[in-house]
Motif scaffolding. Structure first.
Motif, PDB file in Angstrom:
ATOM      1  N   ALA A  14     -11.887  11.706  -0.803  1.00  0.00           N
ATOM      2  CA  ALA A  14     -13.185  11.939  -1.453  1.00  0.00           C
ATOM      3  C   ALA A  14     -13.114  12.819  -2.689  1.00  0.00           C
ATOM      4  N   SER A  15     -11.917  13.006  -3.253  1.00  0.00           N
ATOM      5  CA  SER A  15     -11.780  13.913  -4.389  1.00  0.00           C
ATOM      6  C   SER A  15     -11.917  13.229  -5.747  1.00  0.00           C
ATOM      7  N   GLY A  16     -12.165  11.919  -5.766  1.00  0.00           N
ATOM      8  CA  GLY A  16     -12.351  11.228  -7.032  1.00  0.00           C
ATOM      9  C   GLY A  16     -11.094  10.575  -7.580  1.00  0.00           C
ATOM     10  N   TRP A 204     -17.339  21.991  -2.685  1.00  0.00           N
ATOM     11  CA  TRP A 204     -17.748  20.778  -3.402  1.00  0.00           C
ATOM     12  C   TRP A 204     -17.237  19.537  -2.683  1.00  0.00           C
ATOM     13  N   LEU A 205     -15.982  19.572  -2.239  1.00  0.00           N
ATOM     14  CA  LEU A 205     -15.396  18.437  -1.552  1.00  0.00           C
ATOM     15  C   LEU A 205     -16.089  18.194  -0.211  1.00  0.00           C
ATOM     16  N   THR A 207     -19.140  18.762   0.600  1.00  0.00           N
ATOM     17  CA  THR A 207     -20.431  18.110   0.351  1.00  0.00           C
ATOM     18  C   THR A 207     -20.235  16.628   0.041  1.00  0.00           C
ATOM     19  N   ARG A 208     -19.239  16.308  -0.773  1.00  0.00           N
ATOM     20  CA  ARG A 208     -18.952  14.911  -1.112  1.00  0.00           C
ATOM     21  C   ARG A 208     -18.564  14.110   0.137  1.00  0.00           C
ATOM     22  N   THR A 211     -21.747  13.356   2.142  1.00  0.00           N
ATOM     23  CA  THR A 211     -22.565  12.342   1.460  1.00  0.00           C
ATOM     24  C   THR A 211     -21.918  10.965   1.569  1.00  0.00           C
ATOM     25  N   ARG A 212     -20.604  10.920   1.389  1.00  0.00           N
ATOM     26  CA  ARG A 212     -19.913   9.636   1.436  1.00  0.00           C
ATOM     27  C   ARG A 212     -19.983   9.018   2.823  1.00  0.00           C
ATOM     28  N   TYR A 295     -11.690  20.138  -9.478  1.00  0.00           N
ATOM     29  CA  TYR A 295     -13.089  19.704  -9.590  1.00  0.00           C
ATOM     30  C   TYR A 295     -13.935  20.662  -8.786  1.00  0.00           C
TER      31      TYR A 295
END
Length: 296
Positions: A14-16, A204-205, A207-208, A211-212, A295
């Motif tokens: 999930a880190s982009g 931040w990760l 939370t992502r 959400t994912r 990030y």
């Protein structure tokens, strides 16, 4: 060993990573090769966060969803599949972008794969049965008596690697650590490859990740697990251990509510991401030419 333009992108779930790989593929006219041990499996498109149809239209993707979940796919088989992809004539002049979160795949790519002994079927069957009957922690104690060096490197809950270490010591009389020191031929020239590791802010990760997973549940993850369970596969296969499978199976069995399963799977994913980040920080050092992207 290939000396073509090569980009490696490693990072936690999930880190982009996939978005960065797509952007670099568009900029270079390159192709993307999966470097994640869960995204190789068919059926689990959403739960393993494989690239979607829109992504696949942008640039060719290789080694995604090409393995049946009934197969225990190994690093060695992945490396052989990568070599086959790299040998394709149409890719000779293409930039190749490896992206994923499986550290052992990156290690094999850059350093070659350790030679390993053949494991007799009866030895493999025995230790898998012991795992099912006794559990990982008891097997870890047994491994400590047989191969204390290997046991010291493994978490007591890591049943897959504990069983593997027991198989190797029984079949060969040598520690799996000794075998791993005998490296093979790397496929990528590390000195000319661009190497990127994503090291995101943990909050931040987290939370992502939440959400994912919520989007996965709304997008059809329950149907994916239902399809996987309909195959009647052994629970010790890697695909059956993908995060979210067990939790959603409990929903289908009526033992968990959907919200509870999502929370448990989110916690498990955050723990997995933490382990990934620790591995990458320890193994992919700046001194070896890895660029670190933070990030947000």
């Amino acid at each position: 060993m290939t000396t073509r333009q090569t980009i490696l992108i490693a990072g936690p779930t999930a880190s982009g990573k996939s978005a960065l790989a797509l952007r670099l593929a568009e900029e270079t006219g390159g192709v993307i090769i999966n470097t994640d041990s869960m995204q190789v499996y068919d059926v689990l498109n959403l739960l393993t966060a494989r690239p979607g149809p829109d992504d696949l239209k942008i640039t060719p993707h290789y080694l995604y969803g090409h393995v049946s979940p009934a197969i225990a796919y190994s690093t060695g088989r992945w490396l052989a599949d990568v070599e086959s992809v790299l040998d394709r004539p149409e890719l000779t002049e293409k930039t190749v972008i490896f992206v994923g979160g499986t550290g052992l795949y990156f290690r094999a790519l850059l350093g070659g794969l350790s030679a390993m002994p053949d494991i007799p079927a009866n030895v493999r069957a025995y230790w898998r049965q012991q795992d099912a009957e006794q559990g990982a922690e008891k097997l870890h104690a047994i491994l400590a008596g047989k191969d204390s060096l290997a046991a010291s490197t493994l978490r007591p809950t890591d049943s897959q690697r504990i069983v593997r270490a027991l198989e190797v010591i029984d079949a060969s009389g040598r520690s799996i650590i000794e075998w791993q020191k005998e490296t093979g031929r790397p496929l990528i020239d590390a000195s000319v490859a661009r190497k990127i590791v994503i090291d995101p802010d943990r909050q931040w990760l987290g939370t992502r990740i939440a959400t994912r997973f919520e989007m996965m549940m709304k997008g059809g993850a329950i149907d994916e697990v239902k399809a996987l369970l309909s195959l009647g596969l052994s629970g010790d296969l890697p695909a059956m251990r993908a995060i979210g499978v067990r939790e959603i199976a409990e929903v289908l069995a009526g033992r968990l509510r959907t919200e509870e399963a999502a929370e448990l799977a989110t916690i498990a994913t955050r723990q997995y991401a933490k382990r990934q980040m620790t591995w990458f920080r320890n193994q992919l050092s700046d001194g070896d030419g890895w660029e670190r992207l933070s990030y947000p």
